[in-house]
Motif scaffolding. Structure first.
Motif, short mmCIF file in Angstrom:
data_model
loop_
_atom_site.label_atom_id
_atom_site.label_comp_id
_atom_site.label_asym_id
_atom_site.label_seq_id
_atom_site.Cartn_x
_atom_site.Cartn_y
_atom_site.Cartn_z
N GLY A 109 30.22 -32.20 49.21
CA GLY A 109 31.11 -31.50 48.29
C GLY A 109 30.73 -31.71 46.84
O GLY A 109 31.07 -30.89 45.98
N SER A 110 30.04 -32.79 46.54
CA SER A 110 29.55 -33.01 45.17
C SER A 110 28.21 -32.31 44.98
O SER A 110 27.95 -31.70 43.93
CB SER A 110 29.38 -34.51 44.90
OG SER A 110 30.62 -35.16 44.97
N GLY A 111 27.36 -32.38 45.99
CA GLY A 111 26.01 -31.80 45.89
C GLY A 111 26.03 -30.29 45.75
O GLY A 111 25.11 -29.70 45.16
N ILE A 144 26.16 -36.56 40.57
CA ILE A 144 27.55 -36.21 40.86
C ILE A 144 27.99 -36.84 42.18
O ILE A 144 27.40 -36.61 43.23
CB ILE A 144 27.73 -34.67 40.95
CG1 ILE A 144 27.13 -34.00 39.70
CG2 ILE A 144 29.21 -34.31 41.10
CD1 ILE A 144 27.24 -32.48 39.69
N SER A 145 29.03 -37.65 42.11
CA SER A 145 29.64 -38.17 43.32
C SER A 145 31.14 -38.28 43.07
O SER A 145 31.57 -39.10 42.25
CB SER A 145 29.07 -39.55 43.69
OG SER A 145 29.85 -40.11 44.72
N TYR A 146 31.89 -37.46 43.75
CA TYR A 146 33.35 -37.47 43.57
C TYR A 146 33.89 -38.90 43.70
O TYR A 146 34.57 -39.40 42.82
CB TYR A 146 34.01 -36.54 44.60
CG TYR A 146 35.51 -36.62 44.57
CD1 TYR A 146 36.25 -35.79 43.76
CD2 TYR A 146 36.18 -37.56 45.35
CE1 TYR A 146 37.64 -35.89 43.72
CE2 TYR A 146 37.56 -37.68 45.31
CZ TYR A 146 38.28 -36.85 44.50
OH TYR A 146 39.64 -36.95 44.45
N SER A 147 33.56 -39.57 44.80
CA SER A 147 34.10 -40.92 45.04
C SER A 147 33.37 -41.96 44.20
O SER A 147 33.91 -43.02 43.89
CB SER A 147 33.94 -41.30 46.51
OG SER A 147 32.55 -41.32 46.84
N GLY A 148 32.13 -41.68 43.88
CA GLY A 148 31.29 -42.68 43.21
C GLY A 148 30.74 -43.70 44.18
O GLY A 148 30.10 -44.67 43.77
N ASN A 149 30.95 -43.48 45.46
CA ASN A 149 30.51 -44.49 46.45
C ASN A 149 29.50 -43.93 47.44
O ASN A 149 29.38 -44.45 48.56
CB ASN A 149 31.74 -45.04 47.19
CG ASN A 149 32.58 -45.89 46.26
OD1 ASN A 149 32.06 -46.58 45.39
ND2 ASN A 149 33.90 -45.80 46.41
N THR A 150 28.80 -42.89 47.09
CA THR A 150 27.83 -42.30 48.00
C THR A 150 26.46 -42.91 47.74
O THR A 150 25.91 -42.79 46.63
CB THR A 150 27.82 -40.77 47.83
OG1 THR A 150 29.13 -40.31 48.15
CG2 THR A 150 26.81 -40.09 48.72
N ALA A 151 25.92 -43.58 48.77
CA ALA A 151 24.70 -44.38 48.61
C ALA A 151 23.55 -43.54 48.05
O ALA A 151 22.83 -43.98 47.14
CB ALA A 151 24.31 -45.00 49.95
N PRO A 204 36.86 -35.07 48.22
CA PRO A 204 35.82 -34.58 47.30
C PRO A 204 35.71 -33.06 47.24
O PRO A 204 35.68 -32.47 46.15
CB PRO A 204 34.54 -35.19 47.86
CG PRO A 204 34.98 -36.44 48.54
CD PRO A 204 36.35 -36.17 49.08
N ARG A 205 35.67 -32.42 48.41
CA ARG A 205 35.41 -30.98 48.39
C ARG A 205 36.54 -30.19 47.75
O ARG A 205 36.34 -29.09 47.27
CB ARG A 205 35.13 -30.46 49.81
CG ARG A 205 36.26 -30.71 50.79
CD ARG A 205 35.77 -30.46 52.21
NE ARG A 205 36.77 -30.73 53.23
CZ ARG A 205 37.10 -31.94 53.69
NH1 ARG A 205 36.52 -33.01 53.19
NH2 ARG A 205 38.00 -32.09 54.64
N TYR A 206 37.74 -30.75 47.74
CA TYR A 206 38.87 -30.04 47.12
C TYR A 206 38.87 -30.21 45.60
O TYR A 206 39.73 -29.65 44.91
CB TYR A 206 40.20 -30.51 47.71
CG TYR A 206 40.25 -30.40 49.22
CD1 TYR A 206 39.97 -29.18 49.85
CD2 TYR A 206 40.56 -31.49 50.01
CE1 TYR A 206 40.01 -29.08 51.25
CE2 TYR A 206 40.60 -31.39 51.39
CZ TYR A 206 40.32 -30.19 52.00
OH TYR A 206 40.35 -30.09 53.37
C1 F6R Z 1 34.43 -34.86 51.81
C2 F6R Z 1 33.30 -34.14 51.27
C3 F6R Z 1 31.95 -34.72 51.49
C4 F6R Z 1 31.57 -35.60 50.31
C5 F6R Z 1 30.22 -36.28 50.54
C6 F6R Z 1 29.75 -37.01 49.31
O1 F6R Z 1 35.59 -34.26 51.29
O2 F6R Z 1 33.48 -33.13 50.67
O3 F6R Z 1 31.02 -33.69 51.67
O4 F6R Z 1 31.52 -34.81 49.15
O5 F6R Z 1 30.34 -37.19 51.59
O6 F6R Z 1 30.76 -37.84 48.84
P1 F6R Z 1 31.08 -37.86 47.30
O7 F6R Z 1 31.39 -36.46 46.93
O8 F6R Z 1 32.25 -38.78 47.14
O9 F6R Z 1 29.84 -38.37 46.65
#
Ligand code: F6R
Length: 327
Positions: free
Chosen positions: A48-50, A89-96, A141-143
């Motif tokens: 959702g961020s990508g 870009i990472s909505y959560s900031g926790n994507t490796a 994230p996607r919302y």
């Molecule tokens: C979940 C979603 C996922 C996340 C993905 C990356 O709602 O949309 O596709 O976007 O796992 O996580 P973030 O966006 O937090 O870096």
């Protein structure tokens, strides 16, 4: 969240610092100067961020952006470039993957800007003085798409890649217009039950197609594939004649420009081989308006599909499990 998207978009750009270009950092002996000219923009992020990168890539085809946009959905940066700007870009900031890419960019001496709601990305970048745009939260994230996309657009303007100021409100009109079409979205969802949707898009609407596929996967827990033409018309199209059970072709159409006409021909051809494509027309005039219309309308479609299937739309347990193991 969809009715909140206009305000999410507007709020998110308030946090983009004015002085991005005057930043100068020294990290591990490397000077990173944000005032220098750039020759490309790498947008790195997942899911959702990508998809923000895919949407911006679409927009830049219409806007004639000054430098290429490179979309990276990986734990490594694509390749060594001379003067890129990296937007992580990472909505959560926790994507490796995104954290690793941002670190690699800094190690190479590239200017990096983070867009996130917080998490480890924010902590790691802020500790080094790297600018982080904190964006408002949504249910997942996607919302939060507009809250990730709009700051990225402002960054492009600050780095003179393209002027977006006159475009931003058109995207909000696209969202508002789509919100008036909920009944149509529900109708579209009904047509997708018991199928594997094959989403046909042109190169310039790739972001809308990918977003739809991702939302089908994550909201409706539904399998789907995207076929991007012209390339898809040189391979995927050949599979239409096998009449595989359950494929439902959905053609997402922009305005009737050359690419729109290309899709019309494609629809004629696949129909002549027995496919019964559903046509989704993107409404609007401006490029951002069309993309936001598509992301909103098709997103609502996937929520309607989730409801029809009795599926809980928000949680994405397999993604969470994978991410926890990677962290
Ligand atoms: C979940 C979603 C996922 C996340 C993905 C990356 O709602 O949309 O596709 O976007 O796992 O996580 P973030 O966006 O937090 O870096």
């Amino acid at each position: 969240d969809y009715p909140r998207w206009p305000s999410l978009a507007r709020e998110s750009i308030l946090n983009v610092p004015m002085d991005l270009r005057s930043i100068r950092l020294s990290i591990d002996g490397k000077v990173i100067d944000y005032s220098g000219d750039i020759d490309s923009v790498i947008i790195t992020g997942m899911g959702g961020s990508g998809v923000v990168g895919d949407i911006i890539n679409d927009l830049c085809l219409f806007w004639d952006c000054r430098v290429p946009i490179i979309v990276s959905k990986n734990m490594r940066l694509p390749r060594r470039l001379s003067r890129p700007l990296v937007i992580a870009i990472s909505y959560s900031g926790n994507t490796a993957e995104t954290i690793m890419s941002a670190n690699e960019a800094l190690a190479r001496g590239y200017p990096v800007i983070g867009i996130t709601t917080g998490g480890r990305l924010s902590t790691a970048l802020s500790a080094k003085g790297v600018p982080v745009i904190l964006t408002p939260k949504a249910s997942a994230p996607r919302y939060g798409l507009p809250a990730l996309l709009y700051p990225a657009l402002i960054i492009l303007e600050r780095f003179s890649v393209v002027s977006v100021t006159n475009e931003l409100e058109s995207g909000i009109s696209g969202i508002e217009n789509a919100l008036k079409h909920v009944d149509d979205a529900v109708n579209l969802a009904r047509q997708l039950v018991n199928s594997v949707p094959v989403v046909w898009v042109t190169e310039s609407r790739r972001g809308v197609g990918i977003r739809f596929k991702n939302d089908l996967n994550e909201n409706a827990k539904y399998y789907s594939v995207v076929s991007v033409v012209p390339e898809g018309a040189h391979n995927d199209i050949a599979a239409v004649i096998t009449k595989q059970n359950g494929l439902k072709h959905v053609a997402i159409m922009g305005p009737n420009d050359y690419e729109g006409r290309y899709e019309e021909v494609l629809i004629d051809v696949i129909s002549s081989f027995g496919a019964k494509p559903i046509i989704v027309k993107l409404e609007g005039k401006m490029p951002l308006e069309l993309e936001m219309y598509g992301a909103t309308y098709l997103g609502i479609t996937t929520l309607a599909l989730a409801e029809l299937l009795g599926v809980e739309p928000v949680s994405t347990e397999p993604i969470d499990r994978l991410k926890n193991l990677l962290n």
